[in-house]
Design an enzyme around this catalytic site. Sequence first.
Site, PDB file in Angstrom:
ATOM      1  N   HIS A 192      -6.915  -6.915   1.377  1.00 51.97           N
ATOM      2  CA  HIS A 192      -5.920  -5.881   1.103  1.00 51.97           C
ATOM      3  C   HIS A 192      -4.557  -6.240   1.679  1.00 51.97           C
ATOM      4  O   HIS A 192      -3.532  -5.960   1.069  1.00 51.97           O
ATOM      5  CB  HIS A 192      -6.409  -4.549   1.676  1.00 51.97           C
ATOM      6  CG  HIS A 192      -5.461  -3.408   1.466  1.00 51.97           C
ATOM      7  ND1 HIS A 192      -4.931  -3.087   0.229  1.00 51.97           N
ATOM      8  CD2 HIS A 192      -4.940  -2.508   2.341  1.00 51.97           C
ATOM      9  CE1 HIS A 192      -4.133  -2.036   0.349  1.00 51.97           C
ATOM     10  NE2 HIS A 192      -4.123  -1.667   1.622  1.00 51.97           N
TER      11      HIS A 192
ATOM     12  N   ASP B  55      -0.623  -4.788  -3.563  1.00 50.25           N
ATOM     13  CA  ASP B  55      -2.006  -4.325  -3.570  1.00 50.25           C
ATOM     14  C   ASP B  55      -2.170  -2.814  -3.521  1.00 50.25           C
ATOM     15  O   ASP B  55      -2.930  -2.288  -2.700  1.00 50.25           O
ATOM     16  CB  ASP B  55      -2.802  -4.967  -2.441  1.00 50.25           C
ATOM     17  CG  ASP B  55      -4.288  -5.067  -2.803  1.00 50.25           C
ATOM     18  OD1 ASP B  55      -4.577  -5.543  -3.910  1.00 50.25           O
ATOM     19  OD2 ASP B  55      -5.141  -4.658  -2.004  1.00 50.25           O
TER      20      ASP B  55
ATOM     21  N   SER C  61       0.841  -1.196   0.000  1.00 52.45           N
ATOM     22  CA  SER C  61       0.000   0.000   0.000  1.00 52.45           C
ATOM     23  C   SER C  61       0.880   1.252   0.000  1.00 52.45           C
ATOM     24  O   SER C  61       1.640   1.459  -0.943  1.00 52.45           O
ATOM     25  CB  SER C  61      -0.959  -0.047   1.191  1.00 52.45           C
ATOM     26  OG  SER C  61      -2.012   0.862   1.028  1.00 52.45           O
TER      27      SER C  61
END
Length: 402
Positions: free
Chosen positions: A360, A230, A204
């Site tokens: 996630h 992700d 992220s």
Amino acid sequence: MSDLQRAWAKQKLGLMPEPFMELDEEEEEEGQAGDQVPELPEHMDDDSSSASSVSSTGTIIPTPSQKLFARPQGVARGRTLEPIPWTTYFERELYMQTSEGQNLTFHAYLTSPVEKGPLFVLHHGAGSSALSFAVVSSEIRKRLPSAGILAIDCRGHGSTISPDGSELDLHLATLSADLFFMVQSTKEQMGWEQLPPVMLVGHSLGGAVVTDLAFTGKLGTSLLGYAVLDVVEGSAMDALQSMQTYLSTRPVGFASVETAIDWHIRSRTVRNSVSARTSVPALLRQDESVDSSRPWRWRTNLAATQPFWEDWFVGLSKKFLGAKGGKLLLLAGTDRLDTELTIGQMQGKYALQVFPEAGHFIHEDIPEQTAISLADFYRRNDRSALVLPPKVSDLLKQGKKV
């Protein structure tokens, strides 16, 4: 099995007494509810915090009694919510003091590479910590025993210490410079003559940071490649619109660390209980002055980071495709690809793997599959495995015809 069937089996076959047949049915019902987390334990001895143990040398090495080399297979599994200490996964922790007058002390976990093994440098996402990579790091070392792991806490997160009242600076350029500083400081503290081959991995926000550092070229030929977990520019920018809504649904505090672990598992924020038991304690700090019924509060105020959100992700796709080194993108769904990355993937500019079974936090949900991807990614970019053909001048000197 009906009562009539059970009575017939008992009378005719005599194979299984009644109590055991009832137990089997209870176990079957229990198996169907296996995804549920049990009631919280009443007592917990929390030895997972290491933030208070700063040594004068800047590095902390666990004692043998801390079971340094115990791997995840050795921890309690099943339905326990007991926190797992960092010593289960890492060799030591490092503290690195900045020399800029900022009075910042960065914190990281390290397992040193063996001989010429690579160094995986791991950067977490916003609101997370270095321990989100704990379980996957042990899985990497199962497949690459010579690999080293450097998992960092960026400023404002984990056990990295910022002065009280200091202004929050989470600009991408700042975080990228911090990461480079921590890599170089680790090299100096460990007395390495040169950096090992480096594989950058970021989740992220961390994906944006490692991409930016790769794009700057500061690591030179030491950098073999970088992997982003992700996050892509297009979907990240879209997700920012609903970020405040998500934050409003999170609990503001927890009664205990176990309660926090329980919430992460039940909400499927983290889908792997072992990883949740390892990473969640580092996300919290105890503050009795706020609410004695829920004294465990988030270390990082994610809402306060909002001014930096766009800065993190604008231009990410272009830098990801343009930086030198091998490129790997791990996603939890193909819908996350934006146009620029879709075109780049069709042109073979980077490797892509999709794990639809994960959320996630890919590296926490499916650490084994993530580690396999990262280990294979390293092998594909390992220059030491290359065998170059001899130079023409050397062949001529040997009297060979060319």
